[in-house]
Motif scaffolding. Structure first.
Motif, PDB file in Angstrom:
ATOM      1  N   VAL A 119      55.416  58.437   9.509  1.00 36.58           N
ATOM      2  CA  VAL A 119      54.068  58.744   9.018  1.00 36.58           C
ATOM      3  C   VAL A 119      53.993  60.205   8.591  1.00 36.58           C
ATOM      4  CG1 VAL A 119      51.623  58.862   9.622  1.00 36.58           C
ATOM      5  CG2 VAL A 119      53.007  56.948  10.430  1.00 36.58           C
ATOM      6  N   GLU A 120      54.574  61.105   9.411  1.00 32.87           N
ATOM      7  CA  GLU A 120      54.552  62.523   9.062  1.00 32.87           C
ATOM      8  C   GLU A 120      55.311  62.785   7.760  1.00 32.87           C
ATOM      9  OE1 GLU A 120      55.229  61.049  12.070  1.00 32.87           O
ATOM     10  OE2 GLU A 120      55.695  62.656  13.472  1.00 32.87           O
ATOM     11  N   SER A 121      56.503  62.176   7.636  1.00 34.90           N
ATOM     12  CA  SER A 121      57.306  62.394   6.431  1.00 34.90           C
ATOM     13  C   SER A 121      56.587  61.886   5.189  1.00 34.90           C
ATOM     14  CB  SER A 121      58.661  61.687   6.573  1.00 34.90           C
ATOM     15  OG  SER A 121      59.396  62.212   7.657  1.00 34.90           O
ATOM     16  N   ALA A 122      56.024  60.676   5.298  1.00 35.02           N
ATOM     17  CA  ALA A 122      55.325  60.103   4.148  1.00 35.02           C
ATOM     18  C   ALA A 122      54.109  60.937   3.773  1.00 35.02           C
ATOM     19  CB  ALA A 122      54.908  58.665   4.463  1.00 35.02           C
ATOM     20  N   THR A 123      53.410  61.469   4.783  1.00 32.50           N
ATOM     21  CA  THR A 123      52.218  62.273   4.516  1.00 32.50           C
ATOM     22  C   THR A 123      52.588  63.608   3.874  1.00 32.50           C
ATOM     23  OG1 THR A 123      51.124  61.253   6.416  1.00 32.50           O
ATOM     24  CG2 THR A 123      50.157  63.274   5.558  1.00 32.50           C
ATOM     25  N   THR A 124      53.665  64.211   4.327  1.00 32.99           N
ATOM     26  CA  THR A 124      54.111  65.477   3.736  1.00 32.99           C
ATOM     27  C   THR A 124      54.443  65.303   2.257  1.00 32.99           C
ATOM     28  OG1 THR A 124      55.003  66.221   5.862  1.00 32.99           O
ATOM     29  CG2 THR A 124      55.842  67.305   3.874  1.00 32.99           C
ATOM     30  N   ILE A 125      55.134  64.209   1.942  1.00 33.46           N
ATOM     31  CA  ILE A 125      55.506  63.952   0.545  1.00 33.46           C
ATOM     32  C   ILE A 125      54.259  63.676  -0.294  1.00 33.46           C
ATOM     33  CG2 ILE A 125      56.761  62.401  -0.986  1.00 33.46           C
ATOM     34  CD1 ILE A 125      58.738  61.944   1.323  1.00 33.46           C
ATOM     35  N   ALA A 126      53.346  62.850   0.240  1.00 38.06           N
ATOM     36  CA  ALA A 126      52.126  62.526  -0.505  1.00 38.06           C
ATOM     37  C   ALA A 126      51.287  63.774  -0.747  1.00 38.06           C
ATOM     38  CB  ALA A 126      51.320  61.474   0.256  1.00 38.06           C
ATOM     39  N   ARG A 127      51.220  64.648   0.255  1.00 38.71           N
ATOM     40  CA  ARG A 127      50.413  65.866   0.118  1.00 38.71           C
ATOM     41  C   ARG A 127      50.992  66.800  -0.937  1.00 38.71           C
ATOM     42  NH1 ARG A 127      49.310  70.848   2.650  1.00 38.71           N
ATOM     43  NH2 ARG A 127      47.069  71.192   2.948  1.00 38.71           N
ATOM     44  N   SER A 128      52.321  66.742  -1.112  1.00 38.74           N
ATOM     45  CA  SER A 128      52.953  67.608  -2.117  1.00 38.74           C
ATOM     46  C   SER A 128      52.646  67.153  -3.538  1.00 38.74           C
ATOM     47  CB  SER A 128      54.469  67.625  -1.902  1.00 38.74           C
ATOM     48  OG  SER A 128      55.038  66.364  -2.202  1.00 38.74           O
ATOM     49  N   LYS A 129      52.129  65.928  -3.674  1.00 35.62           N
ATOM     50  CA  LYS A 129      51.830  65.399  -5.003  1.00 35.62           C
ATOM     51  C   LYS A 129      50.460  65.842  -5.514  1.00 35.62           C
ATOM     52  CE  LYS A 129      55.612  62.835  -5.019  1.00 35.62           C
ATOM     53  NZ  LYS A 129      56.717  63.029  -5.989  1.00 35.62           N
ATOM     54  N   VAL A 130      49.618  66.345  -4.617  1.00 37.25           N
ATOM     55  CA  VAL A 130      48.251  66.710  -5.003  1.00 37.25           C
ATOM     56  C   VAL A 130      48.007  68.179  -4.678  1.00 37.25           C
ATOM     57  CG1 VAL A 130      47.369  64.368  -4.710  1.00 37.25           C
ATOM     58  CG2 VAL A 130      47.404  65.923  -2.758  1.00 37.25           C
TER      59      VAL A 130
END
Length: 608
Positions: free
Chosen positions: A145-156
C-alpha cells in the motif's frame, strides 16, 4: 445479512467514499505475488512433514492433492497442530516451524519482498492520494500500500495531496494522534510491519491486540463504514476488537461490507461478528467478488480520477476482452475453397396437426402408444397441446386411451420454439429414409441414418432396386457398404451419417457427417441383470484402418453420393389429401461451399 455484488457496492461507495474505512487481510495481496495465509499454512505443513518423516523437500509437491492428503494424515497422527481449518492453524504452524521471533521476521521479510503492487493496490492508492479513503487497517506485513501510494502521489501535484501516515504496533501513538486530529489518510498495521521490532503472528501474540491500536480501531468504527477485503477472520484479537466496537452506539455508520468469494466458506467467527452487527442494528453485507482486483475494477468504473492517474492504473490492468481492430480491406481470395457436407433444405413444413387430450399424458406415453400401434409419423409436446404429422385416423386410434381431439393445425417456428425444431428434426430423418434404402436411428443425442443391408425374405426385385439406389454410394466408398468387421471383432457394420438440421445465414441446412456404424452386441453386466454395451469399441482398430486412407478425393466422392441420395422430395407419410397433415421437405442437390472473405498471410505459408 444481505449479499451484494461488487457493482452494487461500487454504486453505494461512489456516493460517499470518504466515509468508508478499509480493512485488508492477506487475500488482498494475493494477486501481488504475496503468499496468502493459506499458502503459508501449506508451506509450514510441508516443512513439518519433511522434518518429521525425513522426506526431502524436493521430492514432495504440497499442491498435489495426493501429497496434501498424505501430509494431513501424518500431522494428524503427530497431534502437534489443530485440525485443518481451525482459526489457530496458521499461528500454531508458524510457531512450530520458526520458534524464534527473529526467524519469523526473516521469513516474513523474504515473502513480502517478492510483492509488486497489483491493479487493486493502484486503485486503492489513487483513492488515498485523492482523499477518497480516510484510513486503512491491515494485518499484512508487506509495504504494498505504501509503495503504490508513493508512486501514485508522484503522478500528481504533491502540494494538493497530503502524505499518508503509516503506523505499526510499535508506533500506535502516531495512529491515535491521526484519529484525534483527523489527520488523514492513515495506514494502521495492527500486526506490525516486516521491518518492525514487534510483529504478531503466533497464537500467543495474536490473543491480545495492542491496547492503543484497539482504541484506534474502535474510534474509527464510530466514524466510518467498514470494508473488509481478503481477511479470513482467524485472529482472535482482531475479531474481538471488531466485535467490541459494536458496543458503542452508532458504530459502523454506513454498515459493514465483508468481501468473500464464497459465503459458505466463511469462518464461524466471521458469521458471529456479522450476526452480532445485525442484532445491534448495523447493516451487515456479504460483498461477493472473486478477487480484490475484480472489486477494484468495479470501483474504477464509478469513480473519477485525473487522466494521469487513470493511465497509471491501466498500465497493469487486465487485458481487454474486446478491442478495436482494423477490418481487412484487401481483396478476397478465390481459394482455398472448403466443401461442406451440408445441403440446402428448400422446403419445410410450416404447420402440424394440433391434438388435445382429455386425460393427462406425457410425451413418453404418447410415443409409446404410437410405436406399439406401428403408426408412421412424428409427435411432440407443444405446451398443453401436442403437434403431430401422420394420418388423423391412425393417430386418433392409437391415442384413444387419452381421448384425443383434433383441433386444426398449429404453426411451427423452429427458430424460436425448441419443440417445433425437435418435431421437424424427427420428421425430417424419417422422411429422408422413406422410399430410400436407408434406416433411421433416432437417439436423444442426435439422429442417424444407416444404409439398409440385406434382409431375410427380401425378394429379388426389391434387392435389385435397393442395390441400384446404393450403387453411387458404393462406388464412392470403394468398399462394401455393409457386412461384418474383420476378426476378431466380427461385428455387423453399415455405412451411415449423423444427420441434423441447422440454420445458418437465415437458411435451413441438412448437415451430415459420414461414419461407419458398428452394431455392438449387448452383454450381461457382471453384477446386474440389465444388459450393457461395450464400453470400448472392439472394432476400433478396424474402423481406424478403414478410414485412414480416405483423403480429399475420396471424401468429395462420398459427399457427392450422399448428396445425390438425400436430395429431392421427402415425406414422412406420403398422405393423400384429407388424410392428415404430412411433413413435406425438399432437399437441394448442391452442397454448401466456403471460401475466405479476404486474403491472409496464413494462406501463403510454405510457399503456397
Amino acid at each position: 445479512m444481505s449479499q451484494i455484488t461488487g457493482r452494487q457496492f461500487a454504486t453505494r461507495f461512489a456516493l460517499r467514499p470518504e466515509q468508508f474505512a478499509w480493512f485488508l487481510g492477506a487475500g488482498a495481496s494475493a494477486s501481488a505475488r504475496i503468499p496468502t495465509g493459506y499458502d503459508m499454512i501449506t508451506d509450514f505443513k510441508a516443512t513439518l512433514f519433511c522434518q518429521g518423516s525425513g522426506t526431502p523437500r524436493r521430492e514432495i509437491d504440497p499442491s498435489d492433492p495426493v501429497w496434501k492428503a498424505r501430509i494431513e494424515v501424518f500431522l494428524a497422527q503427530q497431534g502437534s497442530l489443530p485440525p485443518a481449518g481451525d482459526p489457530t492453524e496458521y499461528a500454531r504452524a508458524f510457531e512450530a516451524v520458526y520458534p524464534s521471533v527473529e526467524d519469523r521476521r526473516t521469513y516474513i521479510a523474504q515473502k513480502v519482498q517478492q510483492g509488486v503492487p497489483s491493479y487493486a493496490h493502484r486503485v486503492l492508492a489513487c483513492m488515498l492520494v485523492t482523499g477518497k479513503v480516510p484510513c486503512i487497517f491491515t494485518t499484512n506485513f508487506d509495504n504494498l500500500v505504501e509503495s503504490a501510494t508513493t508512486i501514485a502521489r508522484s503522478k500528481v501535484d504533491p502540494a494538493k495531496h497530503k502524505d499518508m501516515t503509516v503506523a505499526a504496533i510499535d508506533s500506535a501513538d502516531r495512529a491515535a494522534r491521526c484519529v484525534r486530529e483527523n489527520d488523514w489518510p492513515l495506514l494502521a498495521k495492527i500486526h506490525g510491519d516486516f521491518q518492525s521490532v514487534d510483529i504478531k503472528n503466533t497464537e500467543q501474540e495474536l490473543v491480545e491486540q495492542d491496547t492503543r491500536m484497539r482504541s484506534v480501531l474502535a474510534a474509527c468504527a464510530q466514524r466510518f463504514a467498514l470494508v473488509v477485503v481478503g481477511y479470513s477472520g482467524r485472529d482472535t484479537s482482531v475479531m474481538k476488537a471488531l466485535t467490541d466496537a459494536l458496543a458503542v452506539e452508532g458504530a459502523y455508520p454506513g454498515g459493514i461490507y465483508w468481501m468473500t468469494r464464497s459465503p459458505s466458506g466463511l469462518l464461524p467467527a466471521v458469521h458471529a461478528f456479522l450476526e452480532a452487527a445485525v442484532e445491534r442494528g448495523v447493516s451487515a453485507n456479504l460483498l461477493v467478488a472473486e478477487t480484490f482486483d475484480e472489486l477494484a475494477g468495479d470501483l474504477l468504473d464509478v469513480l473519477t480520477f485525473e487522466d494521469v492517474l487513470k493511465q497509471h492504473i491501466q498500465e497493469v490492468g487486465p487485458t481487454k476482452a474486446v478491442v478495436p481492430v482494423p477490418l481487412p480491406d484487401n481483396e478476397a481470395r478465390k481459394d482455398p475453397i472448403l466443401r461442406c457436407s451440408a445441403l440446402r433444405v428448400m422446403r419445410m413444413p410450416s404447420t402440424a396437426r394440433r391434438i388435445s387430450f382429455k386425460k393427462p399424458a406425457s410425451i413418453v406415453e404418447v410415443r409409446g402408444l404410437l410405436k406399439a400401434a406401428k403408426v408412421g409419423g412424428s409427435i411432440a409436446a407443444a405446451g398443453r397441446y401436442f403437434a403431430a404429422f401422420g394420418k388423423d385416423k391412425e393417430l386418433l386410434g392409437a391415442l384413444a386411451p387419452f381421448e384425443p381431439t383434433l383441433e386444426g393445425e398449429i404453426a411451427l417456428d423452429p427458430e424460436h420454439d425448441s419443440w417445433a425444431l425437435g418435431l421437424l428434426y424427427d420428421a425430417f430423418v424419417r422422411a429422408v429414409c422413406r422410399g430410400r434404402p436407408l434406416h433411421p436411428r433416432l437417439r436423444s443425442k442426435g439422429h442417424r441414418v444407416v444404409v439398409t443391408g440385406d434382409r431375410d425374405g427380401e425378394d429379388g426385385a426389391r434387392r435389385a432396386k435397393r442395390l441400384k439406389a446404393l450403387g453411387p454410394l458404393k462406388s464412392a466408398y470403394g468398399d462394401p457398404l455393409y457386412g461384418r468387421t474383420s476378426p476378431p471383432s466380427d461385428l455387423p457394420f453399415n455405412e451411415a451419417i449423423d444427420l441434423r438440421l441447422e440454420q445458418v445465414g437465415g437458411r435451413w441446412w441438412c448437415v451430415f457427417d459420414a461414419f461407419t456404424h458398428v452394431d455392438l452386441p449387448e452383454i450381461e453386466a457382471a453384477h446386474d441383470d440389465e444388459p450393457v454395451r461395450f464400453r470400448v469399441n472392439p472394432a476400433a482398430d478396424w474402423l481406424r484402418e478403414r478410414w485412414a486412407q480416405r483423403y480429399n478425393r475420396k471424401w468429395t466422392a462420398i459427399i457427392d453420393a450422399w448428396s445425390q441420395l438425400l436430395a429431392g422430395e421427402a415425406r414422412t407419410c406420403w398422405l393423400k389429401d384429407g388424410e392428415g397433415v404430412d411433413a413435406v421437405f425438399h432437399v437441394g442437390p448442391v452442397s454448401a461451399w466456403s471460401r475466405p472473405s479476404h486474403d491472409h498471410a496464413y494462406f501463403h505459408r510454405g510457399g503456397r
